[in-house]
Design a protein around this motif. Structure first.
Motif, PDB file in Angstrom:
ATOM      1  N   LEU A   1      42.775  41.726  28.849  1.00 34.53           N
ATOM      2  CA  LEU A   1      42.348  41.968  30.330  1.00 34.53           C
ATOM      3  C   LEU A   1      41.428  40.786  30.563  1.00 34.53           C
ATOM      4  O   LEU A   1      41.440  40.057  31.052  1.00 34.53           O
ATOM      5  N   ILE A   2      40.105  41.259  29.373  1.00 37.06           N
ATOM      6  CA  ILE A   2      39.174  40.604  29.282  1.00 37.06           C
ATOM      7  C   ILE A   2      39.176  39.644  29.686  1.00 37.06           C
ATOM      8  O   ILE A   2      38.088  38.402  30.312  1.00 37.06           O
ATOM      9  N   LYS A   3      40.001  39.065  28.432  1.00 38.30           N
ATOM     10  CA  LYS A   3      39.494  37.595  28.166  1.00 38.30           C
ATOM     11  C   LYS A   3      40.369  36.375  28.294  1.00 38.30           C
ATOM     12  O   LYS A   3      40.055  35.621  29.700  1.00 38.30           O
ATOM     13  N   ARG A   4      41.754  37.400  29.640  1.00 40.59           N
ATOM     14  CA  ARG A   4      42.055  36.681  30.576  1.00 40.59           C
ATOM     15  C   ARG A   4      41.540  36.276  31.905  1.00 40.59           C
ATOM     16  O   ARG A   4      41.403  35.113  32.315  1.00 40.59           O
ATOM     17  N   MET A   5      41.018  37.742  32.252  1.00 42.90           N
ATOM     18  CA  MET A   5      39.944  37.143  33.274  1.00 42.90           C
ATOM     19  C   MET A   5      38.563  36.267  33.229  1.00 42.90           C
ATOM     20  O   MET A   5      38.163  35.158  33.719  1.00 42.90           O
ATOM     21  N   MET A   6      38.026  35.585  31.466  1.00 43.27           N
ATOM     22  CA  MET A   6      36.645  35.540  31.382  1.00 43.27           C
ATOM     23  C   MET A   6      37.212  34.141  30.920  1.00 43.27           C
ATOM     24  O   MET A   6      36.461  32.886  30.852  1.00 43.27           O
ATOM     25  N   THR A   7      38.393  33.253  30.250  1.00 38.47           N
ATOM     26  CA  THR A   7      39.285  32.223  30.463  1.00 38.47           C
ATOM     27  C   THR A   7      39.470  31.130  31.589  1.00 38.47           C
ATOM     28  O   THR A   7      39.457  30.142  31.761  1.00 38.47           O
ATOM     29  N   GLY A   8      39.838  31.667  32.596  1.00 34.95           N
ATOM     30  CA  GLY A   8      40.466  31.302  33.314  1.00 34.95           C
ATOM     31  C   GLY A   8      39.240  31.525  34.852  1.00 34.95           C
ATOM     32  O   GLY A   8      38.889  32.009  35.728  1.00 34.95           O
ATOM     33  N   LEU A   9      38.108  30.707  34.238  1.00 38.67           N
ATOM     34  CA  LEU A   9      36.975  30.535  35.510  1.00 38.67           C
ATOM     35  C   LEU A   9      37.074  29.987  37.237  1.00 38.67           C
ATOM     36  O   LEU A   9      38.076  28.745  37.558  1.00 38.67           O
ATOM     37  N   GLU A  10      36.825  30.517  37.920  1.00 38.26           N
ATOM     38  CA  GLU A  10      36.926  30.622  39.292  1.00 38.26           C
ATOM     39  C   GLU A  10      36.191  29.430  40.025  1.00 38.26           C
ATOM     40  O   GLU A  10      34.748  30.180  40.037  1.00 38.26           O
ATOM     41  N   SER A  11      36.683  28.602  40.667  1.00 38.30           N
ATOM     42  CA  SER A  11      35.842  27.539  41.188  1.00 38.30           C
ATOM     43  C   SER A  11      35.177  27.517  42.810  1.00 38.30           C
ATOM     44  O   SER A  11      34.872  26.881  42.643  1.00 38.30           O
ATOM     45  N   CYS A  12      35.466  28.339  43.264  1.00 39.37           N
ATOM     46  CA  CYS A  12      35.584  28.430  44.629  1.00 39.37           C
ATOM     47  C   CYS A  12      34.633  29.437  45.650  1.00 39.37           C
ATOM     48  O   CYS A  12      34.369  30.696  44.641  1.00 39.37           O
ATOM     49  N   PRO A  13      33.238  28.616  45.922  1.00 42.13           N
ATOM     50  CA  PRO A  13      31.791  29.547  45.591  1.00 42.13           C
ATOM     51  C   PRO A  13      31.896  31.256  46.709  1.00 42.13           C
ATOM     52  O   PRO A  13      30.991  31.511  46.374  1.00 42.13           O
ATOM     53  N   GLU A  14      33.219  30.803  47.610  1.00 38.95           N
ATOM     54  CA  GLU A  14      33.030  32.400  48.784  1.00 38.95           C
ATOM     55  C   GLU A  14      33.680  33.256  47.278  1.00 38.95           C
ATOM     56  O   GLU A  14      33.388  34.734  47.248  1.00 38.95           O
ATOM     57  N   VAL A  15      34.509  32.753  46.493  1.00 38.96           N
ATOM     58  CA  VAL A  15      35.108  34.326  45.706  1.00 38.96           C
ATOM     59  C   VAL A  15      34.024  34.418  44.940  1.00 38.96           C
ATOM     60  O   VAL A  15      33.611  35.682  44.470  1.00 38.96           O
ATOM     61  N   ILE A  16      32.978  33.283  44.126  1.00 38.36           N
ATOM     62  CA  ILE A  16      32.776  33.552  42.916  1.00 38.36           C
ATOM     63  C   ILE A  16      31.023  34.454  43.954  1.00 38.36           C
ATOM     64  O   ILE A  16      30.812  35.396  42.971  1.00 38.36           O
ATOM     65  N   ARG A  17      30.392  33.879  45.059  1.00 40.33           N
ATOM     66  CA  ARG A  17      29.754  34.836  45.958  1.00 40.33           C
ATOM     67  C   ARG A  17      30.503  37.342  46.184  1.00 40.33           C
ATOM     68  O   ARG A  17      29.770  37.624  45.986  1.00 40.33           O
ATOM     69  N   TYR A  18      31.629  36.332  45.952  1.00 41.05           N
ATOM     70  CA  TYR A  18      32.282  37.845  46.519  1.00 41.05           C
ATOM     71  C   TYR A  18      32.172  38.589  45.405  1.00 41.05           C
ATOM     72  O   TYR A  18      31.937  39.734  45.456  1.00 41.05           O
ATOM     73  N   ARG A  19      33.198  38.269  44.136  1.00 41.94           N
ATOM     74  CA  ARG A  19      32.611  38.958  42.841  1.00 41.94           C
ATOM     75  C   ARG A  19      31.158  39.247  42.511  1.00 41.94           C
ATOM     76  O   ARG A  19      31.067  40.292  42.012  1.00 41.94           O
ATOM     77  N   SER A  20      30.527  38.678  42.647  1.00 42.70           N
ATOM     78  CA  SER A  20      28.744  38.676  42.571  1.00 42.70           C
ATOM     79  C   SER A  20      28.333  39.675  43.318  1.00 42.70           C
ATOM     80  O   SER A  20      27.442  40.939  42.598  1.00 42.70           O
ATOM     81  N   ASP A  21      28.910  39.396  45.018  1.00 43.87           N
ATOM     82  CA  ASP A  21      28.547  40.534  45.281  1.00 43.87           C
ATOM     83  C   ASP A  21      28.728  42.241  45.163  1.00 43.87           C
ATOM     84  O   ASP A  21      28.094  43.130  44.774  1.00 43.87           O
ATOM     85  N   ILE A  22      30.378  42.375  44.473  1.00 40.25           N
ATOM     86  CA  ILE A  22      30.559  43.270  43.549  1.00 40.25           C
ATOM     87  C   ILE A  22      29.798  43.749  42.769  1.00 40.25           C
ATOM     88  O   ILE A  22      29.398  45.026  42.531  1.00 40.25           O
ATOM     89  N   PHE A  23      29.496  42.894  41.694  1.00 40.48           N
ATOM     90  CA  PHE A  23      28.684  43.096  40.352  1.00 40.48           C
ATOM     91  C   PHE A  23      27.534  43.848  40.811  1.00 40.48           C
ATOM     92  O   PHE A  23      27.170  44.923  40.326  1.00 40.48           O
ATOM     93  N   ASP A  24      26.981  43.025  41.882  1.00 39.57           N
ATOM     94  CA  ASP A  24      25.825  43.637  42.351  1.00 39.57           C
ATOM     95  C   ASP A  24      25.713  45.541  42.961  1.00 39.57           C
ATOM     96  O   ASP A  24      24.344  45.575  41.752  1.00 39.57           O
ATOM     97  N   ASP A  25      26.446  45.591  43.206  1.00 38.90           N
ATOM     98  CA  ASP A  25      26.519  47.223  43.806  1.00 38.90           C
ATOM     99  C   ASP A  25      27.303  47.799  42.292  1.00 38.90           C
ATOM    100  O   ASP A  25      26.615  49.304  42.371  1.00 38.90           O
ATOM    101  N   PHE A  26      27.798  47.855  41.711  1.00 36.21           N
ATOM    102  CA  PHE A  26      27.822  48.328  40.547  1.00 36.21           C
ATOM    103  C   PHE A  26      26.427  48.593  39.601  1.00 36.21           C
ATOM    104  O   PHE A  26      25.956  49.464  38.833  1.00 36.21           O
ATOM    105  N   ILE A  27      25.700  46.987  39.425  1.00 40.88           N
ATOM    106  CA  ILE A  27      24.444  47.131  38.682  1.00 40.88           C
ATOM    107  C   ILE A  27      23.440  48.916  38.920  1.00 40.88           C
ATOM    108  O   ILE A  27      22.800  49.128  38.652  1.00 40.88           O
TER     109      ILE A  27
END
Length: 279
Positions: A45-71
């Protein structure tokens, strides 16, 4: 409330680029996965996510913000991880609902456990999100969604009903069962009944003359649970029953004739008594 996704903000669609095996080797992806995944399913599951790199800035920002909350809120991260493990366990319970070979009483118990796990996860996630100030849009949407479920009147009724049903089934102190045997005198239904009683937390189940049932204890004790089913036999000393009970596999011997002789109800004893009464 509209559906939401913690990987993609509303209004966006997946648009990732698949990286090559050469790139995976250069990044030592297998080495990383071996340290972050706890099993093969999670690794893939993690490999599928890591090998499919998202190029949309909006999506990257969305995920990064969620990651920051978990940290920033590690206790919430632990609660989510625990809840996901418990929800994953529901897959095991759910397999019995479409299995005609599983006794209805066992399906009922699994359904109660499934709903109890769901209620517990909702309560824990709601309480955790209520105490923290998340910044990401994704976790804000999760917070609103869980709150809408928790505050819905139907959730309170469900919680009360499940609690009552589980309390009633867990407080059963004794039960008398009549079990039908198949054409070869094997107690197939009894096995499911004993498994169900064990799941309910029954402390004692007593039955006799079901040697094949007692030989299947490994299967009966396979589902998770604190209570274990054991086979008990009475001891023999110098050819006589000692009436000392201990854990052991069944010996396949029935002492019904000894009991019949003790109370004078064997065939010869009954015939003798009949003749004496007629004379």
């Amino acid at each position: 409330m509209n559906e939401f996704n913690l990987l993609y903000p509303q209004g966006t669609a997946p648009g990732f680029q698949k990286i090559s095996e050469t790139a995976c080797n250069d990044l030592s992806l297998e080495y990383i996965l071996s340290h972050v995944a706890k099993n093969e399913y999670e690794k893939n599951l993690i490999k599928r996510m890591m090998t499919g790199l998202e190029s949309c800035p909006e999506v990257i920002r969305y995920r990064s913000d969620i990651f920051d909350d978990f940290i920033n809120f590690p206790s919430f991260k632990d609660i989510i991880r625990d809840s996901l493990d418990r929800l994953d366990y529901l897959k095991t319970l759910g397999r019995s609902f479409n299995d005609d070979s599983v006794a209805p009483i066992w399906q009922l118990i699994n359904r109660l456990q499934e709903l109890d796990v769901y209620i517990g996860c909702i309560e824990e996630i709601y309480s955790a999100l209520k105490e923290i100030d998340v910044r990401s849009d994704g976790l804000k949407q999760l917070k609103d969604y869980v709150a809408s479920v928790y505050n819905d009147s139907g959730f309170e009724y469900l919680k009360a009903d499940i609690k009552e049903l589980i309390t009633e089934t867990s407080q059963i102190q004794s039960i008398t069962l009549g079990v039908n045997l198949d054409e070869t005198m094997r107690p197939y239904i009894a096995k499911d009944v004993v498994k169900a009683m064990r799941s309910l937390g029954a402390r004692t189940i007593f039955n006799t003359h079901m040697h094949e049932l007692a030989m299947n204890l490994e299967e009966i004790n396979a589902p998770d649970g604190k209570i274990k089913v054991a086979s008990l036999v009475t001891g023999i000393h110098e050819g006589r029953r000692s009436y000392k009970v201990y854990c052991a596999p069944p010996d396949g011997i029935s002492y019904a004739r000894d009991i019949a002789e003790k109370y004078g109800v064997t065939y010869s004893q009954l015939m003798k008594m009949t003749v004496e009464r007629r004379s």
